[in-house]
Enzyme design. Structure first.
Site, mmCIF file in Angstrom:
data_model
loop_
_atom_site.group_PDB
_atom_site.id
_atom_site.type_symbol
_atom_site.label_atom_id
_atom_site.label_comp_id
_atom_site.label_asym_id
_atom_site.label_seq_id
_atom_site.Cartn_x
_atom_site.Cartn_y
_atom_site.Cartn_z
ATOM 1 N N ASN A 86 4.030 -2.334 -2.391
ATOM 2 C CA ASN A 86 3.814 -1.286 -1.597
ATOM 3 C C ASN A 86 5.182 -0.558 -1.308
ATOM 4 O O ASN A 86 6.170 -1.249 -1.196
ATOM 5 C CB ASN A 86 3.210 -1.739 -0.267
ATOM 6 N N GLU B 286 4.305 12.924 2.881
ATOM 7 C CA GLU B 286 3.575 11.673 2.720
ATOM 8 C C GLU B 286 2.006 12.114 2.730
ATOM 9 O O GLU B 286 1.524 12.880 3.540
ATOM 10 C CB GLU B 286 3.585 10.730 4.020
ATOM 11 N N ASP B 287 1.207 11.558 1.583
ATOM 12 C CA ASP B 287 -0.215 11.830 1.690
ATOM 13 C C ASP B 287 -0.666 13.077 1.535
ATOM 14 O O ASP B 287 -1.679 13.382 2.280
ATOM 15 C CB ASP B 287 -0.957 10.899 2.914
ATOM 16 N N ASN C 34 -4.723 1.850 -1.807
ATOM 17 C CA ASN C 34 -4.902 1.640 -0.404
ATOM 18 C C ASN C 34 -5.926 2.183 0.586
ATOM 19 O O ASN C 34 -6.310 3.445 -0.035
ATOM 20 C CB ASN C 34 -3.856 1.859 0.339
ATOM 21 N N TYR D 169 0.331 -1.101 10.009
ATOM 22 C CA TYR D 169 0.326 -0.389 8.516
ATOM 23 C C TYR D 169 -0.976 -0.591 7.807
ATOM 24 O O TYR D 169 -1.775 -0.800 8.173
ATOM 25 C CB TYR D 169 1.489 -0.627 7.804
ATOM 26 N N LYS E 258 4.525 4.841 9.389
ATOM 27 C CA LYS E 258 5.620 4.935 8.435
ATOM 28 C C LYS E 258 6.785 4.984 8.955
ATOM 29 O O LYS E 258 7.856 4.132 8.803
ATOM 30 C CB LYS E 258 5.510 5.928 7.447
ATOM 31 N N ASP F 208 6.854 10.127 -1.024
ATOM 32 C CA ASP F 208 6.874 8.762 -0.990
ATOM 33 C C ASP F 208 5.705 8.094 -1.872
ATOM 34 O O ASP F 208 6.003 7.086 -2.569
ATOM 35 C CB ASP F 208 6.332 8.160 0.387
ATOM 36 N N ASP F 209 4.812 8.868 -2.099
ATOM 37 C CA ASP F 209 3.655 8.546 -2.927
ATOM 38 C C ASP F 209 3.936 8.688 -4.502
ATOM 39 O O ASP F 209 3.469 8.041 -5.418
ATOM 40 C CB ASP F 209 2.308 9.280 -2.582
ATOM 41 N N ARG G 51 -4.882 13.827 2.005
ATOM 42 C CA ARG G 51 -5.225 12.627 0.992
ATOM 43 C C ARG G 51 -4.564 11.186 1.460
ATOM 44 O O ARG G 51 -3.351 10.788 1.289
ATOM 45 C CB ARG G 51 -4.536 12.787 -0.449
#
Ligand SMILES: O=C([O-])CC(=O)C(=O)O
Ligand SMILES: [Mg+2]
Length: 651
Positions: free
Chosen positions: A551, A342-343, A507, A199, A270, A365-366, A252
């Site tokens: 996190n 995610e991202d 991160n 991770y 994840k 999640d972000d 991202r």
């Protein structure tokens, strides 16, 4: 040759269950004996042969088949498992039920040489003497039989020989691809040591170099080339009982920007935490990368790049692909499959969440996972800082998904605690973006997700000036830009507060707003500090300072388990608040005494079970649960649902 007689019901059942696509469409066996007539899902007749040893099982429990080299055994079984009404195969693995087998593929488990190459079932030297006899493994393994514990010790020993984290990452991926249970045993038993490998931060570097280190594909790639065929692509995935999907479009990745198709490392990472930390079965987890191109010039020119070599599709073309994807997922896996975004880049992240939270079980999640974990840390930190949530003043550097998501959840919780209107609570929260403090005079030019944070104030250009003007008690970095909490910024926070709460969330480690050492040194050891990526202990003037990891890994595995075990059909903010509360309540006095605002990751499975229970409770209370009746003890139920990586005894 013994022929099994089958009733028409049985045939009908097989029509859905037993078809298996190989190149020739037939099954043959060197071993002889049983010939079974089955129909493929395409309707054609096939003759299947199975070994005599398998025939008893075939008669009793369904159908058993072997391929030409005697290596593939197919079984259909009907034993119910605990979560989600699946069934278990010959190896005790949870498998899909008949209804869930909606594709031309069906359950296959291997024996012999293929078994050793099947990561879901391979045990390497862990196969017992009996299993070696029963599954045609004689001679394919050296004589020694090793316990899983011995294998674990050896794997950890070997892993520690690598000094470069990326090498450890690659070794872990190799293990996941060769012996899945051993991989998860390592990850669960050494979570604090291995989390930074599989991770953040190492997964970030892995994504940057994904094209070069790529060996075997993991997860599902859906690119613009698959437009119009996404349902078919989903059907190519071998696991049918998927319960969680983590999907990215790679725009991202952490704070590293657009990594295009190479973002796949994130959904894979994840989901390995969903299993290790939250107890979801590996086979229930599906990592997906949507490839609409990349605007990363370096990758576009990189000969080893694995994605579409074009600039990103935008607008209608993007929206149509996502729409096709979202409806194909629902069609293939039903409405209870959890989709974690995610991202994604800000613009798409907010839009997708807004659009699909009304029709699908989705969360970002972000935006939401990070919000929940940060709120938990802040609530816990109040024990050290003093005062209530409403007594604090918050300043964010970064007004994207994480920043505005956290800000909104803090305001929501504050409003619940004080009964004050949400609007009023928002006024205690200030955000700085690349153009300075977000103030009302900027409102016209702001993106919609920033508008609620445009309060009355004169323009302020820099973060330092914003700290001086707002006098925050809590400073939160979510900008994705490293080293932005400068010495002056931290010193000013320390001059304003006895115990400044400083969270550097970006991160991986290279993007962290400041390091633990900087936070403690510049605040003369008074800061309460946590970061998105982990920092080791810091020694200043002979005193050791620890810092926690703020996190979302604390939240999403438990949140996901709670949603799935209750059969939730929608995610609601109250569930995020429940998850947050459950996490905050797990910080023990000894953690506070060490200056920590999060519990250690070593207890994460217990923590996840508690989070899952609180989330499920909310799902039931809100009438959004489809798994009825509600279990009496949700925490025990959550624990009982969890996957354990201990080897199964194969029949
Ligand atoms: O992956 C992580 O470590 C946390 C996260 O979601 C991000 O930074 O985007
Ligand atoms: Mg993320």
């Amino acid at each position: 040759m013994l022929s099994l007689q089958r009733s028409s019901t049985f045939l009908a059942r097989e029509q859905r269950l037993s078809s298996y696509r190989d190149l020739t469409g037939t099954y043959r066996s060197k071993r002889r004996d049983v010939s079974v007539s089955v129909r493929s899902s395409g309707g054609g007749e096939r003759t299947t042969r199975a070994s005599a040893s398998a025939s008893a099982a075939a008669a009793a429990r369904g159908i058993v088949m072997e391929s030409t080299n005697g290596s593939v055994i197919k079984e259909v079984v009907d034993r119910k498992s605990t979560v989600g009404g699946g069934v278990q195969d010959a190896y005790g693995e949870d498998r899909a039920t008949e209804e869930q087998l909606v594709t031309p593929w069906s359950v296959t488990v291997a024996s012999g040489y293929s078994l050793l190459r099947d990561p879901h079932h391979n045990k390497g030297l862990g196969f017992t003497e009996k299993e070696r006899d029963a599954h045609y493994l004689r001679g394919l393994l050296p004589p020694v039989v090793a316990t899983q514990e011995l294998q674990e010790r050896k794997a950890m020993h070997n892993l520690r020989q690598y000094e470069v984290p990326l090498q450890r990452y690659m070794a872990m991926m190799d293990l996941q691809e060769t012996n899945e249970r051993l991989f998860y045993k390592l990850l669960i038993d050494h979570v604090e040591e291995l989390l930074p490998i599989v991770y953040t931060p190492t997964v970030g570097e892995a994504c940057q170099k994904y094209g070069s280190i790529f060996k075997r594909p993991q997860g599902l790639y859906i690119s613009l080339k698959e437009k119009g065929k996404i349902l078919e692509v989903l059907k190519n995935w071998p696991e049918k009982k998927v319960q969680v999907i983590v999907v990215t479009d790679g725009e991202r990745i952490l704070g590293l920007g657009d990594l295009g198709c190479q973002g796949m490392g994130i959904p894979v990472g994840k989901l390995s935490l969903y299993t290790a930390l939250g107890g979801l079965r590996p086979s229930a987890c599906l990592p997906i990368t949507i490839d609409v191109g990349t605007n990363n010039e370096k990758l576009l020119k990189d000969e080893f790049y694995i994605g579409l070599r074009q600039r990103r599709a935008r607008g209608q073309e993007y929206a149509e692909l996502l729409e096709e994807f979202m409806s194909a997922v629902k069609q293939n896996y039903g409405e209870k499959v959890l989709i974690q975004f995610e991202d994604f880049a800000n613009h798409n992240a907010f839009e997708l969440l807004e659009k699909y939270s009304k029709t699908h079980l989705v969360f970002n999640d972000d935006i939401q996972g990070t919000a929940s974990v940060v709120l938990a840390g802040i609530v816990a930190a109040l024990k050290l800082v003093g005062g209530s949530l409403a007594d604090q003043r918050f300043l964010f550097l970064g007004a994207g998904e994480a920043g505005t998501g956290i800000a909104e959840l803090i305001a929501l919780e504050m409003s619940k605690q004080t009964n004050a209107p949400l609007e009023e609570c928002r006024k205690k929260i200030w955000l700085v973006d690349s153009k300075g403090l977000i103030v009302s005079s900027r409102v016209e030019s702001l993106q919609h997700f920033k508008k609620p944070w445009a309060h009355e104030h004169e323009p302020v250009k820099t973060l330092l000036e914003a700290v001086q003007a707002i006098k925050p008690t809590v400073l939160i970095g979510s900008s994705g830009v490293g080293q932005t909490f400068t010495k002056e910024v931290v010193e000013t926070m320390a001059s304003l507060n006895k115990k400044p709460l400083i969270l550097s969330l970006s991160n991986p480690t290279s993007q962290s707003e400041c390091t633990a050492e900087q936070a403690y040194t510049w605040s003369e050891g008074r800061a309460i500090f946590a970061s998105g990526s982990p920092f080791g202990p810091v020694e200043i003037n002979g005193k050791t300072f620890l810092s926690g990891q703020a996190n979302n890994a604390y939240i999403f595995p438990g949140l996901g388990l709670g949603l799935i075990m209750s059969g939730a059909i929608r995610v609601h903010d109250d569930m995020l608040l429940a998850a947050s509360e459950a996490l905050a309540s797990q910080v023990a006095q000894e953690n506070f005494d060490a200056g920590l605002i999060y519990p250690p990751f070593t207890n994460i499975r217990k923590i996840s079970a508690k989070i899952a229970a609180k989330v499920a409770e909310k799902v039931y209370d809100l009438g959004l649960a489809s798994h009825l009746p509600r279990p009496e003890n949700l925490e025990k139920f959550a624990e009982s649902c969890m996957y354990t990586p201990i080897y199964r005894n194969y029949r």
